[in-house]
Design a protein around this motif. Structure first.
Motif, mmCIF file in Angstrom:
data_model
loop_
_atom_site.group_PDB
_atom_site.id
_atom_site.type_symbol
_atom_site.label_atom_id
_atom_site.label_comp_id
_atom_site.label_asym_id
_atom_site.label_seq_id
_atom_site.Cartn_x
_atom_site.Cartn_y
_atom_site.Cartn_z
ATOM 1 N N ILE A 27 0.623 -7.347 -4.652
ATOM 2 C CA ILE A 27 -0.766 -7.705 -4.366
ATOM 3 C C ILE A 27 -1.198 -7.098 -3.040
ATOM 4 C CG2 ILE A 27 -2.363 -9.592 -3.897
ATOM 5 C CD1 ILE A 27 -0.548 -11.344 -5.700
ATOM 6 N N PHE A 28 -2.246 -6.299 -3.086
ATOM 7 C CA PHE A 28 -2.830 -5.766 -1.856
ATOM 8 C C PHE A 28 -3.920 -6.697 -1.346
ATOM 9 C CE2 PHE A 28 -4.009 -2.684 1.220
ATOM 10 C CZ PHE A 28 -5.393 -2.643 1.258
ATOM 11 N N SER A 29 -4.793 -7.098 -2.273
ATOM 12 C CA SER A 29 -5.848 -8.030 -1.895
ATOM 13 C C SER A 29 -6.353 -8.733 -3.150
ATOM 14 C CB SER A 29 -7.003 -7.325 -1.190
ATOM 15 O OG SER A 29 -7.651 -6.415 -2.070
ATOM 16 N N ILE A 30 -6.942 -9.900 -2.924
ATOM 17 C CA ILE A 30 -7.542 -10.670 -4.016
ATOM 18 C C ILE A 30 -8.992 -10.915 -3.684
ATOM 19 C CG2 ILE A 30 -7.468 -12.770 -5.390
ATOM 20 C CD1 ILE A 30 -4.532 -13.041 -4.727
ATOM 21 N N ASN A 31 -9.871 -10.600 -4.601
ATOM 22 C CA ASN A 31 -11.284 -10.862 -4.386
ATOM 23 C C ASN A 31 -11.613 -12.236 -4.937
ATOM 24 O OD1 ASN A 31 -13.993 -10.823 -3.899
ATOM 25 N ND2 ASN A 31 -14.458 -9.181 -5.331
ATOM 26 N N VAL A 32 -12.100 -12.296 -6.134
ATOM 27 C CA VAL A 32 -12.522 -13.580 -6.703
ATOM 28 C C VAL A 32 -11.339 -14.281 -7.358
ATOM 29 C CG1 VAL A 32 -14.036 -14.699 -8.377
ATOM 30 C CG2 VAL A 32 -14.837 -12.698 -7.102
ATOM 31 N N MET A 33 -11.222 -15.578 -7.105
ATOM 32 C CA MET A 33 -10.297 -16.435 -7.834
ATOM 33 C C MET A 33 -11.141 -17.501 -8.521
ATOM 34 S SD MET A 33 -7.013 -16.759 -5.274
ATOM 35 C CE MET A 33 -5.779 -16.861 -6.595
ATOM 36 N N ALA A 34 -10.724 -17.870 -9.707
ATOM 37 C CA ALA A 34 -11.576 -18.747 -10.494
ATOM 38 C C ALA A 34 -10.752 -19.627 -11.421
ATOM 39 C CB ALA A 34 -12.565 -17.910 -11.308
ATOM 40 N N TRP A 35 -11.436 -20.628 -11.952
ATOM 41 C CA TRP A 35 -10.873 -21.485 -12.991
ATOM 42 C C TRP A 35 -11.790 -21.434 -14.209
ATOM 43 C CZ3 TRP A 35 -6.152 -23.678 -12.645
ATOM 44 C CH2 TRP A 35 -5.580 -23.780 -11.373
ATOM 45 N N HIS A 36 -11.172 -21.205 -15.342
ATOM 46 C CA HIS A 36 -11.848 -21.279 -16.628
ATOM 47 C C HIS A 36 -11.238 -22.435 -17.402
ATOM 48 C CE1 HIS A 36 -12.567 -17.108 -15.425
ATOM 49 N NE2 HIS A 36 -13.481 -17.002 -16.374
ATOM 50 N N ARG A 37 -11.904 -22.846 -18.469
ATOM 51 C CA ARG A 37 -11.319 -23.866 -19.336
ATOM 52 C C ARG A 37 -11.765 -23.651 -20.772
ATOM 53 N NH1 ARG A 37 -14.659 -29.319 -17.394
ATOM 54 N NH2 ARG A 37 -16.689 -28.725 -18.277
ATOM 55 N N SER A 49 -15.730 -20.557 -9.384
ATOM 56 C CA SER A 49 -15.114 -19.380 -8.783
ATOM 57 C C SER A 49 -15.328 -19.392 -7.282
ATOM 58 C CB SER A 49 -15.694 -18.097 -9.379
ATOM 59 O OG SER A 49 -17.074 -17.991 -9.088
ATOM 60 N N MET A 50 -14.469 -18.640 -6.608
ATOM 61 C CA MET A 50 -14.575 -18.546 -5.150
ATOM 62 C C MET A 50 -14.209 -17.140 -4.728
ATOM 63 S SD MET A 50 -12.831 -21.011 -2.336
ATOM 64 C CE MET A 50 -13.604 -21.289 -0.751
ATOM 65 N N THR A 89 -11.642 -32.632 -20.832
ATOM 66 C CA THR A 89 -10.401 -32.320 -21.517
ATOM 67 C C THR A 89 -10.397 -30.865 -21.983
ATOM 68 O OG1 THR A 89 -10.021 -34.587 -22.267
ATOM 69 C CG2 THR A 89 -8.992 -32.826 -23.553
ATOM 70 N N ALA A 90 -9.383 -30.125 -21.576
ATOM 71 C CA ALA A 90 -9.338 -28.701 -21.886
ATOM 72 C C ALA A 90 -8.036 -28.117 -21.353
ATOM 73 C CB ALA A 90 -10.517 -27.963 -21.249
ATOM 74 N N VAL A 91 -7.759 -26.904 -21.778
ATOM 75 C CA VAL A 91 -6.738 -26.101 -21.118
ATOM 76 C C VAL A 91 -7.437 -25.337 -20.001
ATOM 77 C CG1 VAL A 91 -5.027 -24.273 -21.330
ATOM 78 C CG2 VAL A 91 -5.382 -25.878 -23.221
ATOM 79 N N TYR A 92 -6.925 -25.457 -18.811
ATOM 80 C CA TYR A 92 -7.518 -24.819 -17.644
ATOM 81 C C TYR A 92 -6.696 -23.578 -17.266
ATOM 82 C CZ TYR A 92 -10.739 -28.673 -16.940
ATOM 83 O OH TYR A 92 -11.757 -29.586 -17.100
ATOM 84 N N TYR A 93 -7.414 -22.494 -17.066
ATOM 85 C CA TYR A 93 -6.789 -21.217 -16.724
ATOM 86 C C TYR A 93 -7.275 -20.751 -15.357
ATOM 87 C CZ TYR A 93 -6.043 -20.964 -21.799
ATOM 88 O OH TYR A 93 -5.694 -21.222 -23.101
ATOM 89 N N GLY A 108 -8.538 -7.861 -13.407
ATOM 90 C CA GLY A 108 -8.479 -9.280 -13.678
ATOM 91 C C GLY A 108 -7.126 -9.698 -14.233
ATOM 92 N N HIS A 109 -6.642 -10.841 -13.785
ATOM 93 C CA HIS A 109 -5.381 -11.394 -14.248
ATOM 94 C C HIS A 109 -5.580 -12.864 -14.589
ATOM 95 C CE1 HIS A 109 -2.885 -7.937 -12.959
ATOM 96 N NE2 HIS A 109 -3.844 -7.809 -12.051
ATOM 97 N N TRP A 110 -4.873 -13.316 -15.617
ATOM 98 C CA TRP A 110 -4.980 -14.689 -16.087
ATOM 99 C C TRP A 110 -3.649 -15.411 -15.965
ATOM 100 C CZ3 TRP A 110 -9.230 -17.133 -18.711
ATOM 101 C CH2 TRP A 110 -10.376 -16.351 -18.786
ATOM 102 N N GLY A 111 -3.721 -16.680 -15.611
ATOM 103 C CA GLY A 111 -2.550 -17.531 -15.646
ATOM 104 C C GLY A 111 -2.323 -18.039 -17.053
ATOM 105 N N GLN A 112 -1.276 -18.836 -17.210
ATOM 106 C CA GLN A 112 -0.848 -19.256 -18.549
ATOM 107 C C GLN A 112 -1.599 -20.479 -19.066
ATOM 108 O OE1 GLN A 112 0.494 -20.314 -15.853
ATOM 109 N NE2 GLN A 112 1.503 -22.281 -16.151
ATOM 110 N N GLY A 113 -2.346 -21.139 -18.227
ATOM 111 C CA GLY A 113 -3.074 -22.317 -18.669
ATOM 112 C C GLY A 113 -2.300 -23.596 -18.437
#
Length: 120
Positions: A27-37, A49-50, A89-93, A108-113
């Motif tokens: 990782i060099f840098s991270i711009n936006v980090m966010a949560w989806h569901r 998002s932030m 209630t949801a899966v949050y990513y 863009g990269h996604w976590g596993q939820g």
């Protein structure tokens, strides 16, 4: 690059949970980090998002209840969820827009939820 999310679980309506997500790897840098569901039978949606500078966005249904925060030194993003409702209630990513070098474009990269279940 990997995003590892944690903190989901079962909580009663009105309760609270805190989700965490940490990015690791090259990782060099991270711009936006966010949560989806994605709730049962629903489409996936961006919850909040932030940006790296601290600006935030929330969907109307979570304003005043959810708070996103970041620890840039740890490449981590958090989601404090208060006054939880059945409809949360949801899966949050977690997601992150990451540069792996100074010359590479952000990807863009996604976590596993992680499952969040709110019960009555």
């Amino acid at each position: 690059v990997q995003l590892q999310a944690s903190g989901g679980g079962l909580v009663q309506a009105g309760g609270s949970l805190r989700l965490s997500c940490t990015a690791s790897g090259s990782i060099f840098s991270i711009n936006v980090m966010a949560w989806h569901r994605q709730g049962p039978g629903k489409q996936r949606e961006l919850v909040t998002s932030m940006a790296s500078g601290g600006s935030t966005h929330y969907i109307d249904s979570v304003k005043g209840r959810f708070t996103i925060s970041r620890d840039n030194a740890k490449n981590a993003v958090y989601l404090q969820m208060n006054s939880l409702k059945l409809e949360d209630t949801a899966v949050y990513y977690c997601t992150a827009s990451i540069r792996q070098s100074g010359s590479s474009p952000p990807r863009g990269h996604w976590g596993q939820g992680t499952q969040v279940t709110v019960s009555s």
